[in-house]
Design an enzyme around this catalytic site. Structure first.
Site, PDB file in Angstrom:
ATOM      1  N   ASP A   1       0.807  -1.221   0.000  1.00  0.00           N
ATOM      2  CA  ASP A   1       0.000   0.000   0.000  1.00  0.00           C
ATOM      3  C   ASP A   1       0.834   1.262   0.000  1.00  0.00           C
ATOM      4  OD1 ASP A   1      -3.047  -0.118   0.461  1.00  0.00           O
ATOM      5  OD2 ASP A   1      -2.185  -1.871   1.458  1.00  0.00           O
TER       6      ASP A   1
ATOM      7  N   HIS B   1       2.908   3.639  -8.956  1.00  0.00           N
ATOM      8  CA  HIS B   1       2.918   2.201  -9.243  1.00  0.00           C
ATOM      9  C   HIS B   1       4.243   1.795  -9.875  1.00  0.00           C
ATOM     10  CE1 HIS B   1      -1.116   1.945  -7.870  1.00  0.00           C
ATOM     11  NE2 HIS B   1      -1.669   2.551  -8.904  1.00  0.00           N
TER      12      HIS B   1
ATOM     13  N   LEU C   1      13.630 -19.309  -3.825  1.00  0.00           N
ATOM     14  CA  LEU C   1      12.536 -18.493  -3.266  1.00  0.00           C
ATOM     15  C   LEU C   1      11.264 -18.806  -4.034  1.00  0.00           C
ATOM     16  CD1 LEU C   1      11.769 -16.033  -1.347  1.00  0.00           C
ATOM     17  CD2 LEU C   1      12.031 -14.598  -3.380  1.00  0.00           C
TER      18      LEU C   1
HETATM   19  C1  FPP Z   1      -1.855  -0.314  -3.408  1.00  0.00           C
HETATM   20  O1  FPP Z   1      -1.450   1.048  -3.206  1.00  0.00           O
HETATM   21  C2  FPP Z   1      -1.169  -0.840  -4.558  1.00  0.00           C
HETATM   22  C3  FPP Z   1      -1.766  -1.384  -5.652  1.00  0.00           C
HETATM   23  C4  FPP Z   1      -3.236  -1.549  -5.788  1.00  0.00           C
HETATM   24  C5  FPP Z   1      -0.951  -1.833  -6.767  1.00  0.00           C
HETATM   25  C6  FPP Z   1       0.278  -2.601  -6.407  1.00  0.00           C
HETATM   26  C7  FPP Z   1       1.182  -2.550  -7.553  1.00  0.00           C
HETATM   27  C8  FPP Z   1       2.498  -2.369  -7.495  1.00  0.00           C
HETATM   28  C9  FPP Z   1       3.294  -2.360  -6.257  1.00  0.00           C
HETATM   29  C10 FPP Z   1       3.199  -2.100  -8.767  1.00  0.00           C
HETATM   30  C11 FPP Z   1       3.984  -3.133  -9.348  1.00  0.00           C
HETATM   31  C12 FPP Z   1       3.750  -4.512  -8.946  1.00  0.00           C
HETATM   32  C13 FPP Z   1       4.250  -5.544  -9.621  1.00  0.00           C
HETATM   33  C14 FPP Z   1       4.041  -6.912  -9.159  1.00  0.00           C
HETATM   34  C15 FPP Z   1       5.070  -5.314 -10.823  1.00  0.00           C
HETATM   35  P1  FPP Z   1      -2.468   2.158  -3.568  1.00  0.00           P
HETATM   36  O2  FPP Z   1      -2.435   2.404  -5.029  1.00  0.00           O
HETATM   37  O3  FPP Z   1      -3.802   1.761  -3.024  1.00  0.00           O
HETATM   38  O4  FPP Z   1      -1.899   3.413  -2.856  1.00  0.00           O
HETATM   39  P2  FPP Z   1      -2.704   4.367  -1.890  1.00  0.00           P
HETATM   40  O5  FPP Z   1      -3.103   3.517  -0.717  1.00  0.00           O
HETATM   41  O6  FPP Z   1      -1.697   5.393  -1.529  1.00  0.00           O
HETATM   42  O7  FPP Z   1      -3.842   4.924  -2.665  1.00  0.00           O
END
Ligand code: FPP
Length: 199
Positions: free
Chosen positions: A2, A19, A113
């Site tokens: 997050d 992201h 892993l």
């Molecule tokens: C949550 O943070 C994150 C996501 C819904 C997306 C997770 C994706 C990645 C970490 C990018 C790349 C991943 C891979 C596997 C290549 P949020 O967007 O809800 O952030 P916020 O809580 O600040 O709104």
């Protein structure tokens, strides 16, 4: 994982930039995990509820996942990382499904892993479908949230929970090491008495 969105917004950047930075953090953590004693790592990349986000953000995430899998697969093979993607595949775009299949095939002999990427994942769905994973020892949630949000509910029955305010794009190997150190400092009893007291 997050905090990507807030990390970007605080810098005046679009959420997609968060992201992308999050994908770099994924790389760091996957590289660091075996050296910290982890044999398995499950990352929550996209929940079944994340489809509620704006279509542009969802599409950008799907493209990012596919691209990341394509670029990272040779490194995963080199490091002996076996990748499995968990979650529903029937709602994912075809190019992503193809990238997932190729990455899983290429990495299937990895023994250092076991990396699981949860995409279109819902623990309630997984429980009802009977798709269960090994028990979780340590569950780390970044970005200041203090809830499980439909992640590995069954498998986390006795997981040690670590919540950190660090935004996922800022999460480093040192943060992972600190979470693992906290895990080792805890006494796990699984409902039994502590060994010393049980005598
Ligand atoms: C949550 O943070 C994150 C996501 C819904 C997306 C997770 C994706 C990645 C970490 C990018 C790349 C991943 C891979 C596997 C290549 P949020 O967007 O809800 O952030 P916020 O809580 O600040 O709104």
């Amino acid at each position: 994982m997050d905090g990507n969105g807030r990390w970007a917004t605080r810098r005046g950047l679009p959420r997609a930039a968060g992201h992308r930075a999050g994908a770099q953090a994924v790389r760091r953590v996957v590289e660091a995990a075996p050296g910290l004693g982890a044999r398995g790592l499950t990352l929550f990349a996209f929940s079944a509820d994340n489809w509620k986000r704006p279509p542009g953000e969802v599409a950008a995430l799907m493209r990012l996942f596919a691209r990341h899998l394509r670029t990272e697969t040779p490194k995963l093979v080199e490091r002996g990382v076996r990748l499995d993607v968990v979650g529903r595949r029937d709602r994912l775009p075809a190019p992503l499904v193809a990238s997932i299949a190729a990455a899983e095939r290429a990495t299937r002999d990895g023994a250092e892993l076991r990396l699981r990427l949860a995409v279109d994942y819902s623990a309630r769905w997984a429980i009802s479908a009977g798709v269960l994973l090994p028990d979780v020892d340590l569950l780390v949630r970044t970005g200041g949230e203090r809830r499980l949000s439909d992640f590995l509910l069954w498998e986390s029955a006795y997981a040690e929970l670590v919540f950190t305010d660090v935004m996922w794009p800022d999460f480093t190997a040192a943060d992972l090491a600190a979470a693992i150190a906290e895990f080792h400092a805890r006494q796990r009893r699984f409902g039994a008495l502590p060994e010393a007291a049980a005598g």
